[in-house]
Enzyme design. Structure first.
Site, PDB file in Angstrom:
ATOM      1  CB  THR A 191       6.876   9.377   6.380  1.00 20.60           C
ATOM      2  OG1 THR A 191       5.629   8.728   5.887  1.00 20.60           O
ATOM      3  CG2 THR A 191       7.482  10.005   5.373  1.00 20.60           C
ATOM      4  N   GLY A 247      -5.500  12.686   0.090  1.00 20.00           N
ATOM      5  CA  GLY A 247      -6.497  11.667   0.220  1.00 20.00           C
ATOM      6  C   GLY A 247      -7.832  12.522   0.999  1.00 20.00           C
ATOM      7  NE  ARG A 248      -7.049  10.187   5.807  1.00 22.18           N
ATOM      8  CZ  ARG A 248      -6.196   9.803   6.837  1.00 22.18           C
ATOM      9  NH1 ARG A 248      -6.675   9.074   7.926  1.00 22.18           N
ATOM     10  NH2 ARG A 248      -4.702   9.963   6.832  1.00 22.18           N
ATOM     11  CD  GLN A 301      -0.407  11.679   6.441  1.00 21.14           C
ATOM     12  OE1 GLN A 301       0.432  11.370   6.990  1.00 21.14           O
ATOM     13  NE2 GLN A 301      -0.771  11.205   5.386  1.00 21.14           N
ATOM     14  CG  ASP A 345       0.986   4.077  -3.781  1.00 24.19           C
ATOM     15  OD1 ASP A 345       2.131   3.690  -3.728  1.00 24.19           O
ATOM     16  OD2 ASP A 345       0.481   4.563  -2.507  1.00 24.19           O
ATOM     17  CG  LEU A 346      -0.028  -2.033  -6.810  1.00 20.74           C
ATOM     18  CD1 LEU A 346      -0.411  -2.969  -7.707  1.00 20.74           C
ATOM     19  CD2 LEU A 346      -1.151  -2.069  -5.663  1.00 20.74           C
ATOM     20  CE  LYS A 347       3.902   2.928  -0.387  1.00 22.51           C
ATOM     21  NZ  LYS A 347       2.534   3.045  -0.840  1.00 22.51           N
ATOM     22  CB  THR A 371       9.501 -10.975  -9.478  1.00 19.40           C
ATOM     23  OG1 THR A 371      10.219 -12.187  -9.500  1.00 19.40           O
ATOM     24  CG2 THR A 371       8.053 -10.915  -8.991  1.00 19.40           C
ATOM     25  CE  LYS A 377      -1.792   6.940  -2.859  1.00 17.93           C
ATOM     26  NZ  LYS A 377      -1.589   5.866  -2.257  1.00 17.93           N
ATOM     27  CG  ASP A 417      -6.133   5.507   0.456  1.00 19.88           C
ATOM     28  OD1 ASP A 417      -5.666   4.962  -0.074  1.00 19.88           O
ATOM     29  OD2 ASP A 417      -5.742   6.773   0.967  1.00 19.88           O
ATOM     30  CG  ASP A 470       9.766 -10.394  -5.250  1.00 23.90           C
ATOM     31  OD1 ASP A 470      10.525 -11.293  -5.475  1.00 23.90           O
ATOM     32  OD2 ASP A 470       8.292 -10.963  -5.113  1.00 23.90           O
TER      33      ASP A 470
HETATM   34  O1  C5P Z   1      -5.830  10.702   3.460  1.00 18.36           O
HETATM   35  P1  C5P Z   1      -4.672  11.156   3.249  1.00 18.36           P
HETATM   36  O2  C5P Z   1      -4.432  12.457   2.286  1.00 18.36           O
HETATM   37  O3  C5P Z   1      -3.768  11.085   4.597  1.00 18.36           O
HETATM   38  O4  C5P Z   1      -3.852  10.035   2.274  1.00 18.36           O
HETATM   39  C1  C5P Z   1      -2.390  10.067   2.000  1.00 18.36           C
HETATM   40  C2  C5P Z   1      -2.031   8.856   0.835  1.00 18.36           C
HETATM   41  O5  C5P Z   1      -0.850   8.684   0.666  1.00 18.36           O
HETATM   42  C3  C5P Z   1      -2.723   7.522   1.563  1.00 18.36           C
HETATM   43  O6  C5P Z   1      -2.840   6.711   0.389  1.00 18.36           O
HETATM   44  C4  C5P Z   1      -1.543   7.028   2.010  1.00 18.36           C
HETATM   45  O7  C5P Z   1      -1.228   5.721   2.111  1.00 18.36           O
HETATM   46  C5  C5P Z   1      -0.241   7.785   1.271  1.00 18.36           C
HETATM   47  N1  C5P Z   1       1.018   7.791   1.859  1.00 18.36           N
HETATM   48  C6  C5P Z   1       1.154   8.440   3.037  1.00 18.36           C
HETATM   49  N2  C5P Z   1       2.431   8.654   3.651  1.00 18.36           N
HETATM   50  C7  C5P Z   1       3.395   8.057   3.116  1.00 18.36           C
HETATM   51  C8  C5P Z   1       3.489   7.493   1.972  1.00 18.36           C
HETATM   52  C9  C5P Z   1       2.182   7.170   1.303  1.00 18.36           C
HETATM   53  O8  C5P Z   1       0.403   8.920   3.592  1.00 18.36           O
HETATM   54  N3  C5P Z   1       4.716   8.250   3.490  1.00 18.36           N
END
Ligand code: C5P
Length: 233
Positions: free
Chosen positions: A121, A211-212, A191, A61-63, A70, A34, A12, A66
């Protein structure tokens, strides 16, 4: 060496420079990567190709959501980039998902894994009520996961807290890709409900999106290695 690791690091970042600074510290044998909407919109397919060329498995991860034609064509375009996994919104419906799956299996070359997002979520009961949908978020997740499986997709993105129930109801072969993961000693960031990597795997997760805790660490590779180590013990 390609990865057997269940960890998918969420890139991210807003630029190629920051992304590659992190990626240079990671190993394809320890993690997959990702690429989400922000990074893709800023840096585009060229960055995805760069990551694939470095031998990383890339989850795009472009979800997509449409009309079936498409989405099918977008999925084929993603497959041409050499990604390992991509996703659509299950709310696009079974016809849309089947078309996406079909487009991937008839595309020449390697077929990426295709998964679906169920009920985000970040949305809860009040969003369902506002839509006039008479369901609970849990029922919605189960219904959309079943539709995903019926359409022939490989699995879903779900909260780690839903993993146990979905693993029981969807069987062993259905992929569960779970974000919201935090090692016990890490902060929660934004989160709300977090689960440790070990717990998520015990509950049936197939892959963990993190991620973080890794990307913002002083030593990202060390944190990644220690997470992977806890999963191998
Ligand atoms: O930094 P962190 O571990 O919170 O990142 C979680 C990743 O998962 C981010 O890219 C976030 O957009 C993605 N994500 C999420 N919850 C979801 C779906 C995707 O945190 N329900």
């Amino acid at each position: 060496m390609k990865s057997s690791s269940p960890v998918i690091v969420a890139l991210d970042f807003p630029s190629e420079k920051e992304t590659m600074q992190l990626v240079e510290q990671l190993e394809p044998s320890l993690c997959r990567l990702k690429v989400g909407k922000e990074l893709f919109t800023r840096c585009g397919p060229a960055l995805v190709r760069q990551l694939v060329d470095k031998n990383f498995d890339v989850f795009l991860d472009l979800k997509y959501h449409d009309i079936p034609n498409t989405v099918a064509r977008a999925c084929a375009a993603a497959a041409d980039l050499g990604v390992w996994m991509l996703n659509v919104h299950a709310l696009g419906g079974e016809k849309m998902m089947s078309a996406a799956k079909q487009a991937l299996s008839t595309n020449n070359g390697k077929t990426p894994l295709l998964i679906a997002v169920t009920w985000l979520t970040s949305s809860g009961q009040s969003e369902l009520d506002a839509l006039g949908v008479k369901s609970t978020p849990q029922d919605m997740v189960s219904r959309l996961a079943t539709m995903t499986q019926d359409a022939g997709l490989d699995g879903v993105v779900c909260s780690a807290q839903e993993a146990q129930i979905l693993r029981q109801s969807m069987g062993d072969d259905f992929l569960l890709v779970t974000p919201g993961i935090r090692p016990a000693d890490a902060g929660k960031d934004d989160q709300c409900r977090v689960v440790t990597p070990e717990r998520a795997m015990q509950d049936g997760a197939s892959y963990l999106v993190i991620g973080r805790p890794i990307t913002q660490a002083n030593d990202p590779c060390k944190v990644l290695q220690s997470i992977v180590a806890t999963l191998n013990t």
